[in-house]
Scaffold this active site. Structure first.
Site, PDB file in Angstrom:
ATOM      1  N   HIS A   1       0.795  -1.231   0.000  1.00  0.00           N
ATOM      2  CA  HIS A   1       0.000   0.000   0.000  1.00  0.00           C
ATOM      3  C   HIS A   1       0.829   1.284   0.000  1.00  0.00           C
ATOM      4  O   HIS A   1       0.270   2.367  -0.107  1.00  0.00           O
ATOM      5  CB  HIS A   1      -0.977   0.024   1.175  1.00  0.00           C
ATOM      6  CG  HIS A   1      -0.298   0.321   2.481  1.00  0.00           C
ATOM      7  ND1 HIS A   1       0.296  -0.660   3.224  1.00  0.00           N
ATOM      8  CD2 HIS A   1      -0.094   1.475   3.139  1.00  0.00           C
ATOM      9  CE1 HIS A   1       0.831  -0.116   4.296  1.00  0.00           C
ATOM     10  NE2 HIS A   1       0.614   1.180   4.276  1.00  0.00           N
TER      11      HIS A   1
HETATM   12  C1  UD1 Z   1      -2.489   5.518   5.512  1.00  0.00           C
HETATM   13  C2  UD1 Z   1      -1.221   5.962   6.225  1.00  0.00           C
HETATM   14  C3  UD1 Z   1      -0.180   4.844   6.199  1.00  0.00           C
HETATM   15  C4  UD1 Z   1      -0.769   3.559   6.735  1.00  0.00           C
HETATM   16  C5  UD1 Z   1      -2.004   3.224   5.915  1.00  0.00           C
HETATM   17  C6  UD1 Z   1      -2.638   1.936   6.376  1.00  0.00           C
HETATM   18  C7  UD1 Z   1      -0.718   8.355   6.137  1.00  0.00           C
HETATM   19  C8  UD1 Z   1       0.240   9.331   5.613  1.00  0.00           C
HETATM   20  N1  UD1 Z   1      -0.611   7.123   5.614  1.00  0.00           N
HETATM   21  O1  UD1 Z   1      -2.165   5.393   4.137  1.00  0.00           O
HETATM   22  O2  UD1 Z   1       0.910   5.206   7.010  1.00  0.00           O
HETATM   23  O3  UD1 Z   1       0.187   2.526   6.648  1.00  0.00           O
HETATM   24  O4  UD1 Z   1      -2.944   4.295   6.051  1.00  0.00           O
HETATM   25  O5  UD1 Z   1      -3.750   1.616   5.652  1.00  0.00           O
HETATM   26  O6  UD1 Z   1      -1.512   8.666   6.982  1.00  0.00           O
HETATM   27  N2  UD1 Z   1      -9.491   4.800   0.994  1.00  0.00           N
HETATM   28  C9  UD1 Z   1     -10.692   4.147   0.870  1.00  0.00           C
HETATM   29  N3  UD1 Z   1     -11.317   3.753   2.011  1.00  0.00           N
HETATM   30  C10 UD1 Z   1     -10.795   3.968   3.237  1.00  0.00           C
HETATM   31  C11 UD1 Z   1      -9.553   4.635   3.343  1.00  0.00           C
HETATM   32  C12 UD1 Z   1      -8.904   5.035   2.224  1.00  0.00           C
HETATM   33  O7  UD1 Z   1     -11.190   3.918  -0.209  1.00  0.00           O
HETATM   34  O8  UD1 Z   1     -11.414   3.558   4.223  1.00  0.00           O
HETATM   35  C13 UD1 Z   1      -8.786   5.214  -0.236  1.00  0.00           C
HETATM   36  C14 UD1 Z   1      -9.058   6.647  -0.582  1.00  0.00           C
HETATM   37  O9  UD1 Z   1      -9.285   6.746  -1.934  1.00  0.00           O
HETATM   38  C15 UD1 Z   1      -7.750   7.346  -0.242  1.00  0.00           C
HETATM   39  C16 UD1 Z   1      -6.716   6.237  -0.370  1.00  0.00           C
HETATM   40  O10 UD1 Z   1      -7.401   5.039  -0.062  1.00  0.00           O
HETATM   41  O11 UD1 Z   1      -7.501   8.415  -1.068  1.00  0.00           O
HETATM   42  C17 UD1 Z   1      -5.562   6.423   0.551  1.00  0.00           C
HETATM   43  O12 UD1 Z   1      -6.002   6.622   1.904  1.00  0.00           O
HETATM   44  P1  UD1 Z   1      -5.175   7.558   2.911  1.00  0.00           P
HETATM   45  O13 UD1 Z   1      -5.790   7.543   4.245  1.00  0.00           O
HETATM   46  O14 UD1 Z   1      -4.937   8.869   2.286  1.00  0.00           O
HETATM   47  O15 UD1 Z   1      -3.752   6.892   3.002  1.00  0.00           O
HETATM   48  P2  UD1 Z   1      -3.332   5.357   3.041  1.00  0.00           P
HETATM   49  O16 UD1 Z   1      -2.696   5.030   1.742  1.00  0.00           O
HETATM   50  O17 UD1 Z   1      -4.451   4.484   3.495  1.00  0.00           O
END
Ligand code: UD1
Length: 392
Positions: free
Chosen positions: A210
C-alpha cells in the site's frame, strides 16, 4: 480535571492505529480513576478499513467522529487540524494519546501541543531515515511535539537520544501491536477466510502492498505484480488489497492478478480480494509459508508469529524485526523479490518455533499495563504540582 478523573483522549484515524489503541482502551477500563475518550478522525472510513477493527477488537464506538475522509495529504491533514481544533474548544482532556505515523497522528498532536495539552506518542522514535515517506515526516514532527514518548524497540531509544530528546521523556515499554495480537490469538482464532479459501492444509503466501511509492505508479506496481505472479505459479498468493492499491490496479487494468469471487482456490495464482478483517488476516499470515509486504505492522506481527517476511522496501524503521525477527528487507526490486521468495520456498530460512527469548524485548503482550502505569504517575504528579503552585 472533570470529576477528579484523569481524562485521557486517544486518537484513531487509519487502520494501523486501531490495534495500537485497542489494548490501552481495554486496560483503561480496569482503572476507575481514568476517563477514556476516543476520537476517530475518519481518515479511514470503509467498513473493512475501520469498523471491522472496532468490532473484532471489542472497542466501544468512538465518542467523536470527525469524518474527515480522503483527500490530498495536505487537505486531509488540514481538515483534521481544523476539526480537531474545534473539538478541543469544548472537550479538553488532561492528556492526548496518538499512535504511529499517519496523518491523523501528527495533525492531532500539533493541535494538542498548541493548546498546551500534554501529548503522549505511542510507537515513538522509529526512523526509516527516508524523508520521501510521508510517514517519516509524521514521525519526526510528532516526536518533536510529544511530552511522553513510548518506544517499542532499542533502535527507537537510540534515535531519540541522537536527536537530543531528554531521556526522562522516553519510556521503553514494548509493542502494543503484540498486545493486540496475543489477545486476538487467545480469544478468537479467526479462520473463516482461510477455510473458505480452502487453505487449511495447503501451503500459500500472503501479499500486502500500500505504500504510495509502490502502488501509485502503474508501471512499478505492474512489474511487482508480474514478479509475484511468477511465484504464484508455484504456490497460491493471497492478496488482500488496500483501497489505494485496488484503485491503481483498476485504473491501469493490471492483468497479473485474478479476482477472488468466493470459494476454494486452485493450486496456483495471484488472488486479489478486499482487505481482510483483523482476525482473518492474522490467521492467514500465521499459517503462511511467507508474507510479502510493505507494511510496518506486518513486519512486527510476522516476527512474533515466526513467519518469514520479505519487506518490499529499501529500508525499515523497525530494524529489530531483521536483527531478532524473521524479516528480510529486499528493496523495491521485483527481480530480487522473486529470487528471495523462491529461496524461501526451496530452502526455508530457518526452522520455526524459535524460543520466546528470541522475540524482541518486551514484545510480551504486557505493554498496555506498562504504559498506563506511566500515564497515571505522570498525570498525578503534574496535577499535584499544579495544586502546590495554586494556593487554596
Ligand atoms: C495511511 C497511512 C499509512 C498507513 C495506511 C494503512 C498516512 C500518511 N498514511 O495510508 O501510514 O500505513 O494508512 O492503511 O496517513 N481509501 C478508501 N477507504 C478507506 C480509506 C482510504 O477507499 O477507508 C482510499 C481513498 O481513496 C484514499 C486512499 O485510499 O484516497 C488512501 O487513503 P489515505 O488515508 O490517504 O492513506 P493510506 O494510503 O491508506
Amino acid at each position: 480535571m472533570g470529576n477528579n478523573r484523569l481524562r485521557i483522549m486517544s486518537i484513531v484515524g487509519a487502520r494501523p492505529n486501531m490495534m495500537k489503541v485497542a489494548p490501552l482502551l481495554t486496560e483503561f477500563r480496569l482503572h476507575e480513576e481514568i476517563e477514556p475518550i476516543l476520537v476517530h478522525t475518519g481518515q479511514h472510513y470503509d467498513y473493512l478499513m475501520s469498523q471491522v477493527f472496532f468490532d473484532q477488537l471489542r472497542v466501544p464506538p468512538p465518542d467523536y467522529n470527525l469524518g474527515v475522509g480522503s483527500g490530498t495529504h495536505y487537505g486531509q491533514t488540514a481538515e483534521i487540524i481544523r476539526k480537531f481544533g474545534d473539538l478541543l474548544q469544548h472537550d479538553r482532556p488532561d492528556m492526548l494519546l496518538v499512535a504511529g505515523d499517519v496523518n491523523s497522528t501528527f495533525a492531532c498532536a500539533l493541535v494538542a501541543a498548541k493548546e498546551r495539552i500534554p501529548v503522549a506518542h505511542l510507537e515513538a522514535g522509529l526512523r526509516s531515515f527516508d524523508r520521501s515517506m510521508p510517514e517519516e515526516i509524521n514521525r519526526i514532527l510528532t516526536d518533536a511535539l510529544a511530552d511522553l514518548l513510548f518506544t517499542t524497540e532499542e533502535s527507537a531509544n537510540l534515535n531519540l537520544a541522537n536527536e537530543g530528546v531528554a531521556p526522562d521523556k522516553v519510556f521503553f515499554v514494548g509493542n502494543l501491536v503484540i498486545d493486540s495480537l496475543v489477545r486476538a490469538l487467545k480469544i478468537a482464532p479467526g479462520h473463516r477466510l482461510r477455510a473458505e479459501l480452502g487453505l487449511t492444509t495447503k501451503p500459500y503466501a500472503v501479499l500486502t502492498l500500500h505504500r504510495p511509492s509502490n502502488v501509485d505508479h502503474a508501471d512499478q506496481l505492474s512489474r511487482t505484480l508480474d514478479a509475484v505472479a511468477e511465484l504464484a505459479q508455484r504456490i497460491p498468493v493471497i492478496f488482500p488489497a488496500h483501497p489505494r492499491t485496488s484503485q491503481t490496479i483498476k485504473t491501469a487494468q493490471i492483468g497479473a492478478v485474478r479476482h477472488w469471487e468466493g470459494g476454494s482456490l486452485p493450486a496456483a495464482g495471484l488472488w486479489m480480494m478486499p482487505p481482510a478483517s483483523y482476525l482473518d488476516f492474522l490467521d492467514l499470515i500465521q499459517h503462511a509459508v511467507m508474507v510479502i509486504t510493505d507494511s510496518g505492522g506486518v513486519q512486527e506481527e510476522t516476527t512474533y508469529l515466526d513467519v518469514p517476511c520479505l519487506t518490499y522496501r529499501d529500508n525499515t524503521e523497525r530494524p529489530v524485526t531483521v536483527s531478532s525477527g524473521t524479516n528480510k528487507v529486499v528493496g523495491c526490486d521485483p527481480h530480487r523479490l522473486l529470487l528471495s521468495a523462491l529461496e524461501i520456498l526451496e530452502h526455508p530460512l530457518y526452522t520455526r518455533g524459535k524460543p520466546a527469548s528470541l522475540c524482541p524485548p518486551l514484545w510480551d503482550g504486557q505493554t498496555a499495563p506498562r504504559i498506563v502505569r506511566v500515564l497515571k504517575q505522570t498525570l498525578q504528579r503534574d496535577l499535584a504540582s499544579t495544586a502546590e503552585r495554586v494556593p487554596l
